[in-house]
Design a protein around this motif. Structure first.
Motif, PDB file in Angstrom:
ATOM      1  N   LEU A  21      16.613  -6.068 -11.319  1.00 15.50           N
ATOM      2  CA  LEU A  21      17.276  -4.801 -10.885  1.00 15.50           C
ATOM      3  C   LEU A  21      17.760  -4.819  -9.651  1.00 15.50           C
ATOM      4  CD1 LEU A  21      14.982  -2.455 -12.912  1.00 15.50           C
ATOM      5  CD2 LEU A  21      17.232  -2.965 -13.562  1.00 15.50           C
ATOM      6  N   GLY A  22      17.600  -5.871  -8.801  1.00  8.35           N
ATOM      7  CA  GLY A  22      18.083  -5.860  -7.362  1.00  8.35           C
ATOM      8  C   GLY A  22      17.326  -5.880  -6.311  1.00  8.35           C
ATOM      9  N   VAL A  23      15.993  -5.398  -6.683  1.00  8.18           N
ATOM     10  CA  VAL A  23      15.005  -5.316  -5.592  1.00  8.18           C
ATOM     11  C   VAL A  23      14.432  -6.704  -5.225  1.00  8.18           C
ATOM     12  CG1 VAL A  23      12.474  -4.525  -5.476  1.00  8.18           C
ATOM     13  CG2 VAL A  23      14.140  -3.262  -6.616  1.00  8.18           C
ATOM     14  N   ASN A  24      14.453  -6.982  -3.820  1.00  4.52           N
ATOM     15  CA  ASN A  24      14.076  -8.265  -3.430  1.00  4.52           C
ATOM     16  C   ASN A  24      12.606  -8.092  -2.395  1.00  4.52           C
ATOM     17  OD1 ASN A  24      16.108  -9.903  -4.375  1.00  4.52           O
ATOM     18  ND2 ASN A  24      17.523  -8.903  -2.553  1.00  4.52           N
ATOM     19  N   ASN A  25      12.384  -6.853  -2.148  1.00  2.78           N
ATOM     20  CA  ASN A  25      11.022  -6.726  -1.181  1.00  2.78           C
ATOM     21  C   ASN A  25      10.073  -5.642  -1.876  1.00  2.78           C
ATOM     22  OD1 ASN A  25      13.839  -7.573   0.505  1.00  2.78           O
ATOM     23  ND2 ASN A  25      11.967  -7.891   2.053  1.00  2.78           N
ATOM     24  N   VAL A  26       8.937  -5.924  -1.348  1.00  2.00           N
ATOM     25  CA  VAL A  26       7.952  -4.967  -1.992  1.00  2.00           C
ATOM     26  C   VAL A  26       6.923  -4.790  -1.228  1.00  2.00           C
ATOM     27  CG1 VAL A  26       8.550  -5.911  -4.522  1.00  2.00           C
ATOM     28  CG2 VAL A  26       6.472  -6.875  -3.269  1.00  2.00           C
ATOM     29  N   SER A  27       6.272  -3.423  -1.344  1.00  2.00           N
ATOM     30  CA  SER A  27       4.912  -3.465  -0.864  1.00  2.00           C
ATOM     31  C   SER A  27       3.952  -3.361  -1.953  1.00  2.00           C
ATOM     32  CB  SER A  27       4.733  -1.849  -0.292  1.00  2.00           C
ATOM     33  OG  SER A  27       3.484  -1.338   0.049  1.00  2.00           O
ATOM     34  N   ALA A  28       2.886  -4.092  -1.969  1.00  2.00           N
ATOM     35  CA  ALA A  28       2.007  -4.339  -3.015  1.00  2.00           C
ATOM     36  C   ALA A  28       0.630  -5.031  -2.219  1.00  2.00           C
ATOM     37  CB  ALA A  28       2.407  -5.549  -4.061  1.00  2.00           C
ATOM     38  N   ASN A  29      -0.329  -4.797  -3.038  1.00  2.00           N
ATOM     39  CA  ASN A  29      -1.898  -5.111  -2.829  1.00  2.00           C
ATOM     40  C   ASN A  29      -2.285  -6.104  -3.586  1.00  2.00           C
ATOM     41  OD1 ASN A  29      -1.530  -3.311  -0.700  1.00  2.00           O
ATOM     42  ND2 ASN A  29      -3.483  -2.377  -0.839  1.00  2.00           N
ATOM     43  N   PRO A  30      -3.128  -6.997  -3.250  1.00  2.00           N
ATOM     44  CA  PRO A  30      -3.923  -7.918  -4.164  1.00  2.00           C
ATOM     45  C   PRO A  30      -4.812  -7.235  -4.779  1.00  2.00           C
ATOM     46  CG  PRO A  30      -4.590  -8.337  -2.034  1.00  2.00           C
ATOM     47  CD  PRO A  30      -3.509  -7.526  -1.694  1.00  2.00           C
ATOM     48  N   ASP A  31      -5.751  -7.967  -6.025  1.00  2.00           N
ATOM     49  CA  ASP A  31      -6.833  -7.366  -6.433  1.00  2.00           C
ATOM     50  C   ASP A  31      -7.931  -7.353  -5.690  1.00  2.00           C
ATOM     51  OD1 ASP A  31      -5.000  -6.695  -8.835  1.00  2.00           O
ATOM     52  OD2 ASP A  31      -5.543  -8.791  -9.516  1.00  2.00           O
ATOM     53  N   GLY A  32      -8.830  -6.544  -6.027  1.00  2.04           N
ATOM     54  CA  GLY A  32     -10.330  -6.728  -5.341  1.00  2.04           C
ATOM     55  C   GLY A  32     -10.295  -5.701  -4.177  1.00  2.04           C
ATOM     56  N   PHE A  33     -11.473  -5.808  -3.695  1.00  5.10           N
ATOM     57  CA  PHE A  33     -11.977  -4.775  -2.492  1.00  5.10           C
ATOM     58  C   PHE A  33     -11.281  -5.111  -1.214  1.00  5.10           C
ATOM     59  CE2 PHE A  33     -15.588  -3.944   0.526  1.00  5.10           C
ATOM     60  CZ  PHE A  33     -15.302  -2.478   0.673  1.00  5.10           C
ATOM     61  N   PHE A  52       8.102 -14.865  -7.602  1.00  2.21           N
ATOM     62  CA  PHE A  52       9.154 -13.981  -8.314  1.00  2.21           C
ATOM     63  C   PHE A  52      10.461 -13.799  -7.428  1.00  2.21           C
ATOM     64  CE2 PHE A  52       4.763 -13.103  -9.893  1.00  2.21           C
ATOM     65  CZ  PHE A  52       5.125 -13.152 -11.388  1.00  2.21           C
ATOM     66  N   GLU A  53      10.792 -14.694  -6.634  1.00  3.71           N
ATOM     67  CA  GLU A  53      11.705 -14.554  -5.529  1.00  3.71           C
ATOM     68  C   GLU A  53      11.802 -13.134  -4.884  1.00  3.71           C
ATOM     69  OE1 GLU A  53      15.561 -16.499  -7.037  1.00  3.71           O
ATOM     70  OE2 GLU A  53      14.347 -16.257  -8.987  1.00  3.71           O
ATOM     71  N   LEU A  54      10.540 -12.576  -4.550  1.00  5.04           N
ATOM     72  CA  LEU A  54      10.328 -11.401  -4.055  1.00  5.04           C
ATOM     73  C   LEU A  54       9.957 -11.489  -2.709  1.00  5.04           C
ATOM     74  CD1 LEU A  54       9.133  -9.400  -6.844  1.00  5.04           C
ATOM     75  CD2 LEU A  54      11.210  -9.266  -6.139  1.00  5.04           C
ATOM     76  N   THR A  55       9.813 -10.819  -1.758  1.00 10.18           N
ATOM     77  CA  THR A  55       9.201 -10.752  -0.452  1.00 10.18           C
ATOM     78  C   THR A  55       8.105  -9.761  -0.419  1.00 10.18           C
ATOM     79  OG1 THR A  55      11.197 -11.658   0.644  1.00 10.18           O
ATOM     80  CG2 THR A  55       9.618 -10.610   2.044  1.00 10.18           C
ATOM     81  N   LEU A  56       6.934 -10.121   0.332  1.00 13.87           N
ATOM     82  CA  LEU A  56       5.893  -9.143   0.293  1.00 13.87           C
ATOM     83  C   LEU A  56       6.061  -8.690   1.670  1.00 13.87           C
ATOM     84  CD1 LEU A  56       3.390  -7.708  -0.802  1.00 13.87           C
ATOM     85  CD2 LEU A  56       2.005  -9.760   0.076  1.00 13.87           C
ATOM     86  N   ASP A  57       6.437  -7.441   1.741  1.00 13.39           N
ATOM     87  CA  ASP A  57       7.080  -6.744   2.916  1.00 13.39           C
ATOM     88  C   ASP A  57       6.059  -5.865   3.630  1.00 13.39           C
ATOM     89  OD1 ASP A  57       8.827  -5.729   5.061  1.00 13.39           O
ATOM     90  OD2 ASP A  57      10.529  -6.102   3.439  1.00 13.39           O
ATOM     91  N   MET A  58       5.017  -5.361   2.806  1.00 10.71           N
ATOM     92  CA  MET A  58       4.246  -4.276   3.093  1.00 10.71           C
ATOM     93  C   MET A  58       3.104  -4.349   2.170  1.00 10.71           C
ATOM     94  SD  MET A  58       5.154  -0.445   3.951  1.00 10.71           S
ATOM     95  CE  MET A  58       5.887  -0.625   5.480  1.00 10.71           C
ATOM     96  N   LEU A  59       1.757  -3.932   2.939  1.00  7.99           N
ATOM     97  CA  LEU A  59       0.594  -3.702   2.418  1.00  7.99           C
ATOM     98  C   LEU A  59       0.076  -2.542   2.554  1.00  7.99           C
ATOM     99  CD1 LEU A  59      -2.361  -6.262   2.221  1.00  7.99           C
ATOM    100  CD2 LEU A  59      -3.086  -4.201   3.296  1.00  7.99           C
ATOM    101  N   GLN A  60      -0.808  -1.784   1.650  1.00  5.81           N
ATOM    102  CA  GLN A  60      -1.244  -0.491   1.837  1.00  5.81           C
ATOM    103  C   GLN A  60      -2.847  -0.520   2.290  1.00  5.81           C
ATOM    104  OE1 GLN A  60      -0.505   3.172   0.911  1.00  5.81           O
ATOM    105  NE2 GLN A  60      -2.390   3.397   2.091  1.00  5.81           N
ATOM    106  N   LEU A  61      -3.015   0.144   3.454  1.00  4.69           N
ATOM    107  CA  LEU A  61      -4.296  -0.115   4.060  1.00  4.69           C
ATOM    108  C   LEU A  61      -5.345   0.781   3.252  1.00  4.69           C
ATOM    109  CD1 LEU A  61      -3.609   0.266   7.801  1.00  4.69           C
ATOM    110  CD2 LEU A  61      -4.086  -1.826   6.670  1.00  4.69           C
ATOM    111  N   PRO A  62      -6.432   0.522   3.250  1.00  9.99           N
ATOM    112  CA  PRO A  62      -7.458   1.464   2.576  1.00  9.99           C
ATOM    113  C   PRO A  62      -7.660   2.908   3.169  1.00  9.99           C
ATOM    114  CG  PRO A  62      -8.663   0.018   3.932  1.00  9.99           C
ATOM    115  CD  PRO A  62      -7.344  -0.485   4.006  1.00  9.99           C
TER     116      PRO A  62
END
Length: 320
Positions: A21-33, A52-62
Motif C-alpha cells: 500500500l506504499g508504507v515504508n516506515n513503521v513504529s512497532a515493538n518486539p514481543d515480550g516484556f 519486509f522492505e520496511l524501516t523500523l522508524d520508532m518504538l513505543q516506550l512502556p
C-alpha cells in the motif's frame, strides 16, 4: 516527510500489505516484556522488519495511553518507590534503541487514559469514537485520586531531567503524545498538562533539546481547540521550533469537549493545509494514521487504515 504507520501487524501478511500500500516506515515493538529488549533483541526485530522492505522508524516506550493504574511504569507518574528504577530502565531502553539503529521512541505521560462517550455514526454509517462533556459523569473519580497540576508538572520535569540528556547523547528522538482529549481542569482528579496548546508549549520548552518534542496528533490538537481552523497555525509554531518528532494524522468533527472522530477527508480540520505547514517548516519524519473509524464488513481496521494511507500518500505526492 513520508508515510508511516503504527498499526500492529497481526501476522506477516500485514507487513506485506503495508509495503504493497506504499508504507515504508513503521513504529512497532518486539514481543515480550520491555525489560528484555536488549540490543540483540532490538537488532533482530529491526532486521525482521527490514525483511519486509520496511524501516523500523520508532518504538513505543512502556508509557502508554492507558490509565495510570494499569501502566507498566506507573511509579514514574505516581512518584512511587520504583520511580528511579523505572526511569533507569527507560534510559537503558533508549540507549538500546540507539545501538540497534532505531532512531526514535514515542510515549505518553497519561493519568486517566483516553476518556470517550458512546461511539457515533459518520458517513455511510461508519462508527467513530466520540467525546461529549455533557454525557460524561463529571464527578467520576480517577485512577490516581486527586493530584494537583503543579505536582504533575513536577513529575514530568523529574522524568525529563533524567531522560532528555540520555536521549540527546544517544541521538534518539523523544515523541510525547498530547492528552486525548482535552478535559476541564480537575476531571477524574487531574488537570491534563498536555491537554492545551499552552501546556504543550511549556512541555517542549522544559529541558530544551533537539531530540525532545511531541508525537504531534492533529486530531488531539483539534480536540483542544475552540476553533479547529487554528490547527495549521498551531502546528506551524511547533514545527518552526523543531518540536515535531512524529505526526498522527487524524481528523474530527466538532471542537473542544464535544466531537466525534472522522476519516481524514470527512472532518472539520483542513488536513491539506496541515501538510502544507509541515512542508513549509521542513518536517522530515513520519506522517501516520493513529486510529480510524470502524467500518462495516470484514477486516475493518485494515480497510480503514488503507483509506488513510492512500489519502496521506496523495497529499504527500501533490503538496510536497
Amino acid at each position: 516527510m513520508y508515510l508511516g504507520t503504527q498499526l500492529p501487524a497481526r501476522h506477516d501478511d500485514d507487513y506485506r500489505v503495508m509495503k504493497q500500500l506504499g508504507v515504508n516506515n513503521v513504529s512497532a515493538n518486539p514481543d515480550g516484556f520491555w525489560r528484555s529488549w536488549d540490543r540483540a533483541t532490538l537488532e533482530e526485530f529491526r532486521e525482521r522488519i527490514e525483511g519486509f522492505e520496511l524501516t523500523l522508524d520508532m518504538l513505543q516506550l512502556p508509557m502508554h495511553s492507558s490509565p495510570v493504574d494499569t501502566a507498566p511504569c506507573k511509579d514514574i507518574f505516581l512518584a512511587g518507590p520504583n520511580r528511579d528504577e523505572q526511569i533507569d530502565g527507560i534510559c537503558q531502553l533508549i540507549e538500546n534503541c540507539a545501538a540497534a539503529g532505531i532512531p526514535s521512541v514515542r510515549y505518553n505521560f497519561n493519568y486517566i487514559g483516553i476518556p470517550r462517550t458512546p461511539m457515533e455514526p459518520g458517513r455511510g454509517g461508519y462508527m467513530a469514537e466520540a467525546f461529549r462533556w455533557d454525557l460524561v459523569d463529571q464527578n467520576e473519580p480517577g485512577p490516581a485520586g486527586i493530584i494537583d497540576e503543579d505536582t504533575i508538572w513536577e513529575r514530568a520535569d523529574y522524568f525529563l531531567a533524567r531522560v532528555v540528556p540520555v536521549a540527546e547523547t544517544a541521538n534518539v528522538r523523544l515523541a510525547c503524545h498530547p492528552h486525548d482529549p482535552a478535559t476541564p481542569a480537575g476531571y477524574k482528579g487531574v488537570t491534563r498538562i498536555l491537554g492545551s496548546v499552552e501546556g504543550m508549549k511549556r512541555f517542549v520548552q522544559m529541558h530544551e533539546s533537539p531530540v525532545h518534542g511531541l508525537n504531534f496528533c492533529i486530531g488531539t490538537l483539534a480536540e483542544m481547540l475552540e476553533d479547529v481552523s487554528e490547527a495549521p497555525a498551531v502546528t506551524r509554531w511547533f514545527g518552526e521550533r523543531g518540536k515535531l518528532m512524529n505526526i498522527h494524522f487524524r481528523n474530527i468533527v466538532g471542537k473542544r469537549y464535544s466531537f466525534r472522530e472522522s476519516f481524514l477527508d470527512d472532518g472539520d480540520v483542513d488536513m491539506p493545509a496541515v501538510i502544507d505547514v509541515l512542508r513549509d517548516v521542513g518536517y522530515q519524519y513520519m506522517v501516520m494514521p493513529d486510529h480510524a473509524p470502524t467500518l462495516s464488513g470484514d477486516n475493518q481496521q485494515q480497510v480503514a487504515f488503507a483509506h488513510c494511507y492512500g489519502y496521506i500518500a496523495a497529499l504527500l505526492q501533490t503538496r510536497t
